[in-house]
Write a protein that holds these residues in place. Structure first.
Motif, PDB file in Angstrom:
ATOM      1  N   LEU A 159      -7.758  -1.404   1.728  1.00  0.00           N
ATOM      2  CA  LEU A 159      -9.112  -1.698   2.207  1.00  0.00           C
ATOM      3  C   LEU A 159      -9.928  -2.603   1.300  1.00  0.00           C
ATOM      4  O   LEU A 159     -11.048  -2.966   1.641  1.00  0.00           O
ATOM      5  CB  LEU A 159      -9.869  -0.386   2.436  1.00  0.00           C
ATOM      6  CG  LEU A 159      -9.223   0.543   3.467  1.00  0.00           C
ATOM      7  CD1 LEU A 159      -9.972   1.858   3.533  1.00  0.00           C
ATOM      8  CD2 LEU A 159      -9.148  -0.114   4.828  1.00  0.00           C
ATOM      9  N   THR A 160      -9.403  -2.951   0.137  1.00  0.00           N
ATOM     10  CA  THR A 160     -10.123  -3.850  -0.763  1.00  0.00           C
ATOM     11  C   THR A 160     -10.195  -5.239  -0.123  1.00  0.00           C
ATOM     12  O   THR A 160      -9.181  -5.775   0.315  1.00  0.00           O
ATOM     13  CB  THR A 160      -9.390  -3.945  -2.113  1.00  0.00           C
ATOM     14  OG1 THR A 160      -9.300  -2.630  -2.665  1.00  0.00           O
ATOM     15  CG2 THR A 160     -10.110  -4.855  -3.078  1.00  0.00           C
ATOM     16  N   PRO A 161     -11.393  -5.829  -0.056  1.00  0.00           N
ATOM     17  CA  PRO A 161     -11.536  -7.132   0.612  1.00  0.00           C
ATOM     18  C   PRO A 161     -10.612  -8.220   0.057  1.00  0.00           C
ATOM     19  O   PRO A 161     -10.072  -9.020   0.823  1.00  0.00           O
ATOM     20  CB  PRO A 161     -13.003  -7.491   0.397  1.00  0.00           C
ATOM     21  CG  PRO A 161     -13.690  -6.180   0.240  1.00  0.00           C
ATOM     22  CD  PRO A 161     -12.693  -5.298  -0.458  1.00  0.00           C
ATOM     23  N   VAL A 162     -10.410  -8.247  -1.241  1.00  0.00           N
ATOM     24  CA  VAL A 162      -9.544  -9.271  -1.819  1.00  0.00           C
ATOM     25  C   VAL A 162      -8.105  -9.082  -1.347  1.00  0.00           C
ATOM     26  O   VAL A 162      -7.425 -10.041  -0.981  1.00  0.00           O
ATOM     27  CB  VAL A 162      -9.630  -9.244  -3.361  1.00  0.00           C
ATOM     28  CG1 VAL A 162      -8.600 -10.156  -3.978  1.00  0.00           C
ATOM     29  CG2 VAL A 162     -11.018  -9.618  -3.816  1.00  0.00           C
ATOM     30  N   ALA A 163      -7.630  -7.843  -1.322  1.00  0.00           N
ATOM     31  CA  ALA A 163      -6.264  -7.579  -0.863  1.00  0.00           C
ATOM     32  C   ALA A 163      -6.118  -7.901   0.623  1.00  0.00           C
ATOM     33  O   ALA A 163      -5.109  -8.459   1.048  1.00  0.00           O
ATOM     34  CB  ALA A 163      -5.890  -6.125  -1.126  1.00  0.00           C
ATOM     35  N   VAL A 164      -7.141  -7.565   1.406  1.00  0.00           N
ATOM     36  CA  VAL A 164      -7.092  -7.882   2.837  1.00  0.00           C
ATOM     37  C   VAL A 164      -6.982  -9.386   3.035  1.00  0.00           C
ATOM     38  O   VAL A 164      -6.195  -9.870   3.859  1.00  0.00           O
ATOM     39  CB  VAL A 164      -8.331  -7.318   3.556  1.00  0.00           C
ATOM     40  CG1 VAL A 164      -8.421  -7.839   4.982  1.00  0.00           C
ATOM     41  CG2 VAL A 164      -8.305  -5.793   3.546  1.00  0.00           C
TER      42      VAL A 164
ATOM     43  N   THR B  34      -7.230   2.371  -1.199  1.00  0.00           N
ATOM     44  CA  THR B  34      -8.047   1.391  -1.918  1.00  0.00           C
ATOM     45  C   THR B  34      -7.418   0.015  -1.858  1.00  0.00           C
ATOM     46  O   THR B  34      -8.102  -0.985  -1.609  1.00  0.00           O
ATOM     47  CB  THR B  34      -8.242   1.827  -3.384  1.00  0.00           C
ATOM     48  OG1 THR B  34      -8.873   3.113  -3.401  1.00  0.00           O
ATOM     49  CG2 THR B  34      -9.091   0.835  -4.141  1.00  0.00           C
ATOM     50  N   LEU B  35      -6.108  -0.060  -2.068  1.00  0.00           N
ATOM     51  CA  LEU B  35      -5.439  -1.357  -1.964  1.00  0.00           C
ATOM     52  C   LEU B  35      -5.524  -1.907  -0.550  1.00  0.00           C
ATOM     53  O   LEU B  35      -5.795  -3.089  -0.351  1.00  0.00           O
ATOM     54  CB  LEU B  35      -3.970  -1.259  -2.386  1.00  0.00           C
ATOM     55  CG  LEU B  35      -3.179  -2.559  -2.251  1.00  0.00           C
ATOM     56  CD1 LEU B  35      -3.735  -3.632  -3.183  1.00  0.00           C
ATOM     57  CD2 LEU B  35      -1.720  -2.329  -2.524  1.00  0.00           C
TER      58      LEU B  35
ATOM     59  N   ALA C 168       0.842  -1.208   0.000  1.00  0.00           N
ATOM     60  CA  ALA C 168       0.000   0.000   0.000  1.00  0.00           C
ATOM     61  C   ALA C 168       0.871   1.250   0.000  1.00  0.00           C
ATOM     62  O   ALA C 168       0.579   2.223  -0.711  1.00  0.00           O
ATOM     63  CB  ALA C 168      -0.935  -0.014   1.197  1.00  0.00           C
TER      64      ALA C 168
END
Length: 105
Positions: free
Chosen positions: A60-65, A57-58, A35
């Motif tokens: 907090l994006t569910p896929v990245a998390v 955005t990176l 990030a």
């Protein structure tokens, strides 16, 4: 030969012993670093506000998390790609803000 993405987890396990923290901590650190690297790269091209939006955005994006929460090679690879892109964008002269991209066409 081991994949380079596993070297960090192996180093943590050797330094701190093998447990769930030492396996997952490198993933979390790579997520934070990815990030931050995205923020720095976008800030260079499009300004600080766009960099902040991209980094948030990176992060907090569910896929990245999910990628950075579990022990997967994909999260480590994303951190490595971020370092590479920032290094390449750093060597190029600043792109005009109208293009919004640091890559040469």
């Amino acid at each position: 030969m081991r994949p380079a993405a596993l070297w960090v987890a192996t180093a943590f396990a050797r330094l701190f012993g093998f447990n769930s923290f030492t396996v997952l901590a490198p993933q979390a650190l790579m997520g934070i670093a990815a990030a931050g690297l995205l923020y720095l790269t976008v800030k260079r091209v499009a300004g600080p506000m766009a960099g902040l939006v991209a980094g948030a955005t990176l992060a907090l994006t569910p896929v990245a998390v999910l990628m950075f929460r579990f022990n997967t090679v994909v999260g480590r690879a994303l951190g490595s790609v971020g370092v590479r892109v920032l290094a390449e964008c750093s060597t190029m002269p600043s792109a005009p803000r109208s293009h919004g991209c640091c890559l040469r066409h």
